[in-house]
Scaffold this motif. Sequence first.
Motif, PDB file in Angstrom:
ATOM      1  N   VAL A   9       1.077  -1.229   0.316  1.00 41.65           N
ATOM      2  CA  VAL A   9      -0.232   0.022   0.081  1.00 41.65           C
ATOM      3  C   VAL A   9       0.758   1.154   0.202  1.00 41.65           C
ATOM      4  CG1 VAL A   9      -2.024   1.433   1.053  1.00 41.65           C
ATOM      5  CG2 VAL A   9      -2.059  -0.524   1.036  1.00 41.65           C
ATOM      6  N   GLY A  86      -1.520 -13.166   6.099  1.00 43.29           N
ATOM      7  CA  GLY A  86      -2.607 -13.104   6.008  1.00 43.29           C
ATOM      8  C   GLY A  86      -3.338 -12.937   5.091  1.00 43.29           C
TER       9      GLY A  86
ATOM     10  N   PRO B 232      -8.539   1.674   7.291  1.00 43.32           N
ATOM     11  CA  PRO B 232      -6.767   2.037   6.856  1.00 43.32           C
ATOM     12  C   PRO B 232      -6.547   0.474   7.518  1.00 43.32           C
ATOM     13  CG  PRO B 232      -7.162   3.409   8.763  1.00 43.32           C
ATOM     14  CD  PRO B 232      -9.129   3.165   8.185  1.00 43.32           C
ATOM     15  N   ALA B 233      -7.499  -0.351   8.348  1.00 37.40           N
ATOM     16  CA  ALA B 233      -6.734  -1.298   9.219  1.00 37.40           C
ATOM     17  C   ALA B 233      -7.274  -2.179   7.739  1.00 37.40           C
ATOM     18  CB  ALA B 233      -7.706  -1.985   9.789  1.00 37.40           C
ATOM     19  N   GLU B 235      -6.719  -1.580   3.870  1.00 39.49           N
ATOM     20  CA  GLU B 235      -7.284  -1.048   2.476  1.00 39.49           C
ATOM     21  C   GLU B 235      -5.860  -1.885   1.953  1.00 39.49           C
ATOM     22  OE1 GLU B 235      -4.812   2.577   2.938  1.00 39.49           O
ATOM     23  OE2 GLU B 235      -4.873   2.562   0.735  1.00 39.49           O
ATOM     24  N   LYS B 236      -4.757  -2.995   2.506  1.00 36.80           N
ATOM     25  CA  LYS B 236      -4.171  -3.541   2.013  1.00 36.80           C
ATOM     26  C   LYS B 236      -5.072  -4.819   0.699  1.00 36.80           C
ATOM     27  CE  LYS B 236      -1.699  -8.060   3.164  1.00 36.80           C
ATOM     28  NZ  LYS B 236      -0.639  -8.645   3.867  1.00 36.80           N
ATOM     29  N   TYR B 237      -6.046  -5.195   1.408  1.00 32.33           N
ATOM     30  CA  TYR B 237      -6.764  -6.321   1.493  1.00 32.33           C
ATOM     31  C   TYR B 237      -7.632  -5.569   0.390  1.00 32.33           C
ATOM     32  CZ  TYR B 237      -5.668  -8.291   5.305  1.00 32.33           C
ATOM     33  OH  TYR B 237      -4.772  -8.844   6.555  1.00 32.33           O
ATOM     34  N   SER B 239      -7.010  -3.053  -2.343  1.00 31.99           N
ATOM     35  CA  SER B 239      -6.049  -2.369  -3.257  1.00 31.99           C
ATOM     36  C   SER B 239      -5.181  -3.576  -3.423  1.00 31.99           C
ATOM     37  CB  SER B 239      -4.688  -1.251  -2.616  1.00 31.99           C
ATOM     38  OG  SER B 239      -4.387  -1.365  -1.304  1.00 31.99           O
ATOM     39  N   LEU B 240      -4.769  -4.189  -3.689  1.00 31.06           N
ATOM     40  CA  LEU B 240      -3.881  -5.136  -3.611  1.00 31.06           C
ATOM     41  C   LEU B 240      -3.901  -6.440  -3.455  1.00 31.06           C
ATOM     42  CD1 LEU B 240      -0.656  -3.296  -2.879  1.00 31.06           C
ATOM     43  CD2 LEU B 240      -0.877  -3.986  -5.221  1.00 31.06           C
ATOM     44  N   THR B 242      -3.673 -10.154  -0.622  1.00 31.42           N
ATOM     45  CA  THR B 242      -2.871 -11.165  -0.149  1.00 31.42           C
ATOM     46  C   THR B 242      -1.406 -11.168  -1.030  1.00 31.42           C
ATOM     47  OG1 THR B 242      -3.807 -13.388  -0.630  1.00 31.42           O
ATOM     48  CG2 THR B 242      -4.447 -12.438   1.588  1.00 31.42           C
ATOM     49  N   ALA B 244       0.751  -8.789  -1.896  1.00 26.24           N
ATOM     50  CA  ALA B 244       1.274  -8.126  -1.547  1.00 26.24           C
ATOM     51  C   ALA B 244       2.347  -8.635  -0.794  1.00 26.24           C
ATOM     52  CB  ALA B 244       0.025  -7.040  -0.807  1.00 26.24           C
ATOM     53  N   PHE B 496      -9.587 -11.236   7.925  1.00 29.01           N
ATOM     54  CA  PHE B 496      -8.790  -9.456   7.499  1.00 29.01           C
ATOM     55  C   PHE B 496      -9.909  -8.775   7.900  1.00 29.01           C
ATOM     56  CE2 PHE B 496      -7.822 -11.789   3.133  1.00 29.01           C
ATOM     57  CZ  PHE B 496      -6.971 -12.852   4.205  1.00 29.01           C
ATOM     58  N   ARG B 499      -8.335  -6.267  12.063  1.00 30.52           N
ATOM     59  CA  ARG B 499      -6.770  -5.143  12.861  1.00 30.52           C
ATOM     60  C   ARG B 499      -8.335  -4.022  12.625  1.00 30.52           C
ATOM     61  NH1 ARG B 499      -2.275  -5.321  13.266  1.00 30.52           N
ATOM     62  NH2 ARG B 499      -1.154  -7.802  12.243  1.00 30.52           N
TER      63      ARG B 499
END
Lengths: 86, 612
Positions: A9, A86, B232-233, B235-237, B239-240, B242, B244, B496, B499
């Motif tokens: 990110v 995860g 934000p907790a 965001e990774k999932y 936008s990208l 796992t 990532a 997921f 967080r």
Amino acid sequence: MVTIELYGVARLRAGREAIEVAARSLGEALSALGTACPALEPLIVAGGRLAPGWLVALNGAQITANLETPLGDEDVVVLVSADAGG
Amino acid sequence: MGRGGYFERYLRVDLGRPSAEHVPLDEATRRAVVGGVGLGALLLTRETPPCFDPLGPEAALVLAFGPLVGTPLTTSAKLAFVAKSPLTGRISDGLSSSSFAIAGKRAGLDAIVIVGEAAEPSIVLVDEEGAEVVPCPELWGRDFTISEASERLRKAYPSHRFAVIGVAGERLVRYAGIANEGRHAGRGGLGAVLGAKRVKAIGVRGSRPVPLADAEATLRIAKDLARRSLGPATEKYRSLGTVANLSTFNRLAALPTRNFQASTFEEARKIEGEVLHETRERGRGSCKSCTIGCEHFFEVRPGERPVKMEYENLFALGPLCGIGDPEVVLRASSACDELGIDTISAGGTIAFAMECAERGLFPKGMLAEEARDLGFGAGERMLVLLEDIARRRTALGDLLAEGSRRAAEIVGGEAPSFAPHVKGLEIPGYEPRALQTMALGFAVGTRGADHNRSGAYEADFSGKVNRFEASEESAAHAVAAEDRAAVMDALILCKFLRRAMEDFFGESAEMLQAVTGLPFEAEELARAAGRITLVRRLFNEREGWTPAEDTLPARFFEEKLPGGAAKGAGIDREGFARSIKAYHARRGLDERGFVPAEVAREMASLLRGKNR
Ligand code: SF4
């Protein structure tokens, strides 16, 4: 110069993979990072600190959030999201 | 406040007779294990005799719903498939999300238990009244992909939702999974359990609304959670996804490569999530009732259907096998999904075979002949091998369908020292020497090496422990991570979300109170988490578990990592043994890791139940 590497990110938000900054401590490096990449503020770095859920791996090895960590010219700060995995 | 969340019964389907009966579930049971994996483990124990064959008629497959499925809570459309694994001989559970979970719950059920063996290949159709076992000669042995079989079922039974096995499940591949609507209960060979029962698919249909004890409070919590799920907790999932993980893991030298011979991959750049996102991403998706949407689809070739990719598939079919061609990895992942095999075990077992081939360990004859062109990086060969494994065709395919542990025993020599498994379950994409609290979580896991039942890697990534050392402190983190996962998987909510929850046990208890009307408290849930682990441990003990199983393959103690940021890292055998002992103590087990006799006695009536 200290190199800061960005992944996931952080890389998407900053639009770059790495940045070089002049810094003697982790706190200084993060301040410089926030100034150079405003897209990382405040969710990833916030006023020279790490936002919740973000850490660094110094030279890719040990993980820390200690802003006092001294940095030398060859050091690489790898910005890591605590949700790596995860 | 009324009662809700549970229908207070499960359906027991005996394929042999065939018959179906509703069995009541009392409040004490529900409060003791909540639902999902907890309920599944308990019913599996109750419904089976000691030391049964996981592929025999006495085996049970439990589909356990949680109290939250069918409610407006985000990511709650999940169920747990629970059985004794034919791969490990120990308990295994797989979670899956879909409208199948909702329809099953809305058949007025908290669980479905399937025992016995059908006289001929069949499907099981479940509804509010009971179940029917319907022969399906048109589906069995036809070599259909999961998509084809699902489509045929959908057309034939439009009001049912289906969970289906692929050709690998029919052929009893020990790591065959169960698919529903593009999601997979992948790990541990639960698809083979169904295949051994000659059941191609389970269809569920139901229209009973899931009762809510306090609808207003549930809606308020659901709205708040949905809002936080978009922060934000996660965001990774969003936008990208796992995928990532791959670039970060490679940089931290935690990316299993070439069957765990290295932890950095020189071709990682070509398949890292950020690059896939930029060059190949063609869309996003989500499980039913999920506001996050972590599914990302990537183009294989222009004009072809994009393929969903997750980190575990990417690592297992990529770096673990020395493969850096994104097209091959995407094809392999899609093939596993369509054949119905677990990607982690498939990648782990093939990577093991690649190492055996490179070392010339296969015995002379068919195996050595077939493994001639098998080496790290042999992408096209891997694609063919996946097809061979799923159909158990060719000597090598048949051998590797057994998983790396059994294959290593047959190959012999030094092979068992580098077969990449714990208790027979192939290790996920977390290099144990570079993430040693996770290594502990792998070793003590009741299902084997598992990143979903133990999120102990969170401690390694937190800076709170030295990630290159398993310590007594690691034990505390391993227990805490297991407990959080046990409650998440009992409720069931997607990990997921974790967080996005600030006070995990407190918020979970609040949700449960609103939905069920039962006075769940945070402390009670924390105790339930420990209890769920003990139920699993007692099941494993009953099925023959020994303390020697709570370990890692010899490679991780004997070989140091060769490069990258973890260069020189290895696991100290004695220190690791001390951390295991510390884990046992924190978990309330005896010195050797057994559940103490007085605790087992206290739990005996819960495990026995009243109904059998
Ligand atoms: S976050 Fe991903 S895995 Fe979890 S429920 Fe949503 S789509 Fe499914």
